[in-house]
Scaffold this motif. Sequence first.
Motif, PDB file in Angstrom:
ATOM      1  N   GLY A  97       4.160  -7.620   7.975  1.00  0.00           N
ATOM      2  CA  GLY A  97       3.700  -7.814   6.594  1.00  0.00           C
ATOM      3  C   GLY A  97       2.287  -7.285   6.430  1.00  0.00           C
ATOM      4  O   GLY A  97       1.548  -7.074   7.410  1.00  0.00           O
ATOM      5  N   SER A  98       1.904  -7.099   5.166  1.00  0.00           N
ATOM      6  CA  SER A  98       0.533  -6.647   4.934  1.00  0.00           C
ATOM      7  C   SER A  98      -0.436  -7.776   5.254  1.00  0.00           C
ATOM      8  O   SER A  98      -1.623  -7.539   5.478  1.00  0.00           O
ATOM      9  CB  SER A  98       0.371  -6.140   3.506  1.00  0.00           C
ATOM     10  OG  SER A  98       0.529  -7.188   2.627  1.00  0.00           O
ATOM     11  N   THR A  99       0.060  -9.000   5.310  1.00  0.00           N
ATOM     12  CA  THR A  99      -0.788 -10.132   5.704  1.00  0.00           C
ATOM     13  C   THR A  99      -1.333  -9.911   7.115  1.00  0.00           C
ATOM     14  O   THR A  99      -2.540 -10.032   7.364  1.00  0.00           O
ATOM     15  CB  THR A  99       0.026 -11.441   5.639  1.00  0.00           C
ATOM     16  OG1 THR A  99       0.450 -11.629   4.306  1.00  0.00           O
ATOM     17  CG2 THR A  99      -0.781 -12.640   6.111  1.00  0.00           C
ATOM     18  N   TYR A 123      -6.992 -12.581  -3.968  1.00  0.00           N
ATOM     19  CA  TYR A 123      -5.783 -13.090  -3.309  1.00  0.00           C
ATOM     20  C   TYR A 123      -6.242 -14.045  -2.210  1.00  0.00           C
ATOM     21  O   TYR A 123      -7.072 -13.674  -1.380  1.00  0.00           O
ATOM     22  CB  TYR A 123      -4.986 -11.910  -2.747  1.00  0.00           C
ATOM     23  CG  TYR A 123      -3.815 -12.304  -1.894  1.00  0.00           C
ATOM     24  CD1 TYR A 123      -2.841 -13.170  -2.380  1.00  0.00           C
ATOM     25  CD2 TYR A 123      -3.674 -11.814  -0.600  1.00  0.00           C
ATOM     26  CE1 TYR A 123      -1.760 -13.546  -1.592  1.00  0.00           C
ATOM     27  CE2 TYR A 123      -2.601 -12.174   0.189  1.00  0.00           C
ATOM     28  CZ  TYR A 123      -1.653 -13.045  -0.314  1.00  0.00           C
ATOM     29  OH  TYR A 123      -0.592 -13.422   0.465  1.00  0.00           O
ATOM     30  N   ASN A 168      -8.351  -4.751  -3.957  1.00  0.00           N
ATOM     31  CA  ASN A 168      -6.917  -4.964  -4.173  1.00  0.00           C
ATOM     32  C   ASN A 168      -6.556  -4.403  -5.552  1.00  0.00           C
ATOM     33  O   ASN A 168      -6.917  -4.978  -6.562  1.00  0.00           O
ATOM     34  CB  ASN A 168      -6.609  -6.466  -4.064  1.00  0.00           C
ATOM     35  CG  ASN A 168      -5.191  -6.804  -4.488  1.00  0.00           C
ATOM     36  OD1 ASN A 168      -4.952  -7.852  -5.083  1.00  0.00           O
ATOM     37  ND2 ASN A 168      -4.253  -5.940  -4.189  1.00  0.00           N
ATOM     38  N   ASN A 172      -3.952  -8.772  -7.654  1.00  0.00           N
ATOM     39  CA  ASN A 172      -3.485 -10.157  -7.736  1.00  0.00           C
ATOM     40  C   ASN A 172      -4.742 -11.017  -7.649  1.00  0.00           C
ATOM     41  O   ASN A 172      -5.485 -10.862  -6.682  1.00  0.00           O
ATOM     42  CB  ASN A 172      -2.554 -10.439  -6.551  1.00  0.00           C
ATOM     43  CG  ASN A 172      -2.177 -11.898  -6.436  1.00  0.00           C
ATOM     44  OD1 ASN A 172      -2.440 -12.689  -7.315  1.00  0.00           O
ATOM     45  ND2 ASN A 172      -1.563 -12.251  -5.312  1.00  0.00           N
ATOM     46  N   ASP A 200      -6.009  -2.998  -0.304  1.00  0.00           N
ATOM     47  CA  ASP A 200      -4.701  -3.669  -0.338  1.00  0.00           C
ATOM     48  C   ASP A 200      -3.968  -3.134  -1.565  1.00  0.00           C
ATOM     49  O   ASP A 200      -4.279  -3.496  -2.695  1.00  0.00           O
ATOM     50  CB  ASP A 200      -4.936  -5.188  -0.420  1.00  0.00           C
ATOM     51  CG  ASP A 200      -3.640  -5.987  -0.459  1.00  0.00           C
ATOM     52  OD1 ASP A 200      -2.571  -5.405  -0.738  1.00  0.00           O
ATOM     53  OD2 ASP A 200      -3.700  -7.218  -0.230  1.00  0.00           O
ATOM     54  N   ILE A 202      -0.572  -3.212  -2.189  1.00  0.00           N
ATOM     55  CA  ILE A 202       0.811  -3.667  -2.091  1.00  0.00           C
ATOM     56  C   ILE A 202       1.559  -3.621  -3.432  1.00  0.00           C
ATOM     57  O   ILE A 202       2.783  -3.576  -3.457  1.00  0.00           O
ATOM     58  CB  ILE A 202       0.867  -5.063  -1.433  1.00  0.00           C
ATOM     59  CG1 ILE A 202       2.300  -5.397  -1.043  1.00  0.00           C
ATOM     60  CG2 ILE A 202       0.258  -6.146  -2.295  1.00  0.00           C
ATOM     61  CD1 ILE A 202       2.449  -6.241   0.165  1.00  0.00           C
ATOM     62  N   TYR A 203       0.813  -3.605  -4.554  1.00  0.00           N
ATOM     63  CA  TYR A 203       1.476  -3.508  -5.874  1.00  0.00           C
ATOM     64  C   TYR A 203       1.407  -2.081  -6.435  1.00  0.00           C
ATOM     65  O   TYR A 203       1.538  -1.876  -7.646  1.00  0.00           O
ATOM     66  CB  TYR A 203       0.849  -4.511  -6.858  1.00  0.00           C
ATOM     67  CG  TYR A 203       1.028  -5.942  -6.404  1.00  0.00           C
ATOM     68  CD1 TYR A 203       2.261  -6.573  -6.520  1.00  0.00           C
ATOM     69  CD2 TYR A 203      -0.022  -6.648  -5.823  1.00  0.00           C
ATOM     70  CE1 TYR A 203       2.441  -7.882  -6.074  1.00  0.00           C
ATOM     71  CE2 TYR A 203       0.146  -7.954  -5.374  1.00  0.00           C
ATOM     72  CZ  TYR A 203       1.383  -8.559  -5.506  1.00  0.00           C
ATOM     73  OH  TYR A 203       1.554  -9.850  -5.059  1.00  0.00           O
ATOM     74  N   SER A 233       7.284  -5.712   1.043  1.00  0.00           N
ATOM     75  CA  SER A 233       7.549  -6.972   0.350  1.00  0.00           C
ATOM     76  C   SER A 233       7.782  -6.858  -1.148  1.00  0.00           C
ATOM     77  O   SER A 233       8.777  -7.353  -1.668  1.00  0.00           O
ATOM     78  CB  SER A 233       6.383  -7.943   0.546  1.00  0.00           C
ATOM     79  OG  SER A 233       6.406  -8.485   1.832  1.00  0.00           O
ATOM     80  N   LYS A 234       6.828  -6.252  -1.843  1.00  0.00           N
ATOM     81  CA  LYS A 234       6.843  -6.299  -3.310  1.00  0.00           C
ATOM     82  C   LYS A 234       7.661  -5.142  -3.881  1.00  0.00           C
ATOM     83  O   LYS A 234       8.421  -5.329  -4.829  1.00  0.00           O
ATOM     84  CB  LYS A 234       5.412  -6.255  -3.850  1.00  0.00           C
ATOM     85  CG  LYS A 234       4.451  -7.218  -3.155  1.00  0.00           C
ATOM     86  CD  LYS A 234       4.722  -8.672  -3.472  1.00  0.00           C
ATOM     87  CE  LYS A 234       3.787  -9.591  -2.685  1.00  0.00           C
ATOM     88  NZ  LYS A 234       3.910 -10.989  -3.064  1.00  0.00           N
ATOM     89  N   ARG A 242       8.937  -9.314   6.309  1.00  0.00           N
ATOM     90  CA  ARG A 242       7.677  -9.224   7.041  1.00  0.00           C
ATOM     91  C   ARG A 242       7.449  -7.836   7.653  1.00  0.00           C
ATOM     92  O   ARG A 242       7.284  -7.677   8.860  1.00  0.00           O
ATOM     93  CB  ARG A 242       7.570 -10.325   8.126  1.00  0.00           C
ATOM     94  CG  ARG A 242       7.957 -11.727   7.681  1.00  0.00           C
ATOM     95  CD  ARG A 242       7.300 -12.182   6.380  1.00  0.00           C
ATOM     96  NE  ARG A 242       5.857 -12.112   6.420  1.00  0.00           N
ATOM     97  CZ  ARG A 242       5.137 -11.535   5.444  1.00  0.00           C
ATOM     98  NH1 ARG A 242       5.698 -11.019   4.362  1.00  0.00           N
ATOM     99  NH2 ARG A 242       3.836 -11.497   5.550  1.00  0.00           N
ATOM    100  N   TYR A 319       1.666 -10.850 -12.123  1.00  0.00           N
ATOM    101  CA  TYR A 319       1.069 -12.161 -12.400  1.00  0.00           C
ATOM    102  C   TYR A 319       0.354 -12.126 -13.746  1.00  0.00           C
ATOM    103  O   TYR A 319      -0.144 -11.073 -14.153  1.00  0.00           O
ATOM    104  CB  TYR A 319       0.031 -12.520 -11.333  1.00  0.00           C
ATOM    105  CG  TYR A 319       0.565 -12.422  -9.935  1.00  0.00           C
ATOM    106  CD1 TYR A 319       1.260 -13.486  -9.357  1.00  0.00           C
ATOM    107  CD2 TYR A 319       0.416 -11.251  -9.201  1.00  0.00           C
ATOM    108  CE1 TYR A 319       1.778 -13.386  -8.073  1.00  0.00           C
ATOM    109  CE2 TYR A 319       0.940 -11.145  -7.913  1.00  0.00           C
ATOM    110  CZ  TYR A 319       1.615 -12.207  -7.361  1.00  0.00           C
ATOM    111  OH  TYR A 319       2.143 -12.111  -6.100  1.00  0.00           O
TER     112      TYR A 319
HETATM  113  C1  LIG Z   1      -2.542  -8.844  -2.888  1.00  0.00           C
HETATM  114  C2  LIG Z   1      -1.533  -9.256  -1.875  1.00  0.00           C
HETATM  115  N1  LIG Z   1      -1.627  -8.788  -0.628  1.00  0.00           N
HETATM  116  C3  LIG Z   1      -0.749  -9.148   0.308  1.00  0.00           C
HETATM  117  C4  LIG Z   1       0.301 -10.018   0.030  1.00  0.00           C
HETATM  118  C5  LIG Z   1       1.244 -10.420   1.122  1.00  0.00           C
HETATM  119  O1  LIG Z   1       2.079  -9.356   1.443  1.00  0.00           O
HETATM  120  P1  LIG Z   1       3.065  -9.345   2.685  1.00  0.00           P
HETATM  121  O2  LIG Z   1       4.316 -10.022   2.272  1.00  0.00           O
HETATM  122  O3  LIG Z   1       3.268  -7.881   2.971  1.00  0.00           O
HETATM  123  O4  LIG Z   1       2.381 -10.023   3.823  1.00  0.00           O
HETATM  124  C6  LIG Z   1       0.442 -10.530  -1.248  1.00  0.00           C
HETATM  125  C7  LIG Z   1       1.514 -11.496  -1.569  1.00  0.00           C
HETATM  126  O5  LIG Z   1       1.524 -12.173  -2.549  1.00  0.00           O
HETATM  127  C8  LIG Z   1      -0.503 -10.134  -2.229  1.00  0.00           C
HETATM  128  O6  LIG Z   1      -0.419 -10.605  -3.477  1.00  0.00           O
END
Ligand SMILES: Cc1ncc(COP(=O)(O)O)c(C=O)c1O
Length: 400
Positions: A97-99, A123, A168, A172, A200, A202-203, A233-234, A242, A319
Motif C-alpha cells: 500500500g501507499s501507506t 491525511y 498530497n 484528502n 502522495d 493516490i487520487y 487502492s483508490k 495493499r 471527500y
Molecule cells: C492521501 C492518502 N494517502 C494514502 C492512503 C492510503 O492508501 P493505501 O491504501 O495505498 O495504503 C489514503 C487512504 O485513504 C489517502 O487518503
Amino acid sequence: MSKLTGSKKATQFTESVIREMTRLSDLHGGVNLSQGFPDFPAPAAVKASAIEAIQDDVNQYAVTWGARPLREAIAREFTRRYGLEVVADEQVTVCCGSTEAMMSTMMAIIDPGDEVVVFEPYYENYGPDAILSGATPRYVTLKEPDWRFDPDELAAAFNNRTKAIIINTPNNPTGKVFSREELEIIAVLCRKWDAIAIADEIYEHIIYDGHRHVPIATIDGMAERTVTINGLSKTYSVTGWRVGWTISPPSLTGAIRKVHDFLTVGAPAPLQEAGAVALALADGYYTELAAKYRRLRDMMLDMLEAHHFTCYKPFGAYYIMTDISVFGFQDDVEFARYLVKDVGVAAVPGSSFYANTERGRTKLRFCYCKRDETLIEADRRLAKLVPVGVSSGSSAKGGR
Ligand SMILES: Cc1ncc(COP(=O)(O)O)c(C=O)c1O
C-alpha cells in the motif's frame, strides 16, 4: 517504573480516528461515510487476473522491490502520461500500500533533528509517519474556502533542517488539486533548501471540472528530488489488496528498498500480477472513473447542502469537507459521535486532520466513494438533522 508500557513514540499519537469511526459505524449499524473505501466492485478484468495468478501458483514471495511486470507497468504509465522517463529497475519500489510506501520513504530519508513540512489539514497518517521516522513536522495551513496556502508562510517553514515536504494532490481531506503555479512555488523552496518532495498522488485519476493532475516530479529540477507515491487502492477500488509504490530518484531508491525489505519483505505476489493488468486498462477506464465520481460528488453536495451543511466543493479525490457550525455543537468529535449513534451516519471529525485541532472544531469530512443506494440511505437518515434556531420535533441540539 514498569517497562511493560508502549514506547515514547507509540504514546505520541492516538489510534486512527478514521478507523475508529468505521468501528463505531459497524457497532451502531451506521451508513459509513467515514473511511475512504468503495462499496462497489473492482473491475472484473483485474479481479480475474488475481484469481488466475493464485491458480497459477503465484503464491511465494515476489522480488522484494516488486514483481517486474508491475514495476515496468508503473514506469511505463508514468512516462506515457507525463513524459518523464522512469527506469523500473532503478526507481520503482512496490510496497504494501501507499501507506507503507510513505513510511518506508520517511524512515529511509529522515535523521533525528530533520524537519518535514506538512500542509494541514492533512491525511491523518502523516502525523504518526513523522513521529515514527523521527521527523519534526512543520505545519502550513491550507485555508478554506479554496484551501490555498500563503507563500510567505510556506517559505518561513523551510530552513537548513528541512529534509522534505509532503504534498498530497489531489488532496484528502479537502479535494484541493494543487495548481502548477502552486507546485512551482514549492519547487523553488525545495531547490533552495535542498529538500525532497514526497508527493502522495493516490487520487491522481479522481479529478473533476477540467482540473489537471500535475506531478511535482515533472517540474524543472524536481525529478531528482521527488519521491512519488501511489497505489492500486483508490484507482481500482481495491483498498484491501495493499499494493502501492514509490517512484524515486536512483539516489534514494536503495535506502527506500532496504527499509521496505525489512518492514514487509514484499507486497502480495498474486495481487502484483493483477496490478500489472490494472495499469494496462484502456484510458476509457480512467475517464469513466472520474465521471462516476463527479456524479457522486454532485449528488453528495446536493444532499449535504439540503441538510444544512456548508460544503467546500472538492475538485479531486472523493471527500467533502463541511462546516457544521449551524448545528450548534461545541465540538466536532461530539457531533460525529451524535451523528453515528443517533442519526446513523458515520463521518470523520475535522480536528483529526489538524495538528492545531482547534482549526477543525467546526468541520466534518464525508466520503462519497459509495453506491447510489448507500448515499440515498444516508440522505434519508440525515433528514433528522435540524440546525439550531429552526423548530422541529427532533432538533439536532435536542438530540444530544
Ligand atoms: C492521501 C492518502 N494517502 C494514502 C492512503 C492510503 O492508501 P493505501 O491504501 O495505498 O495504503 C489514503 C487512504 O485513504 C489517502 O487518503
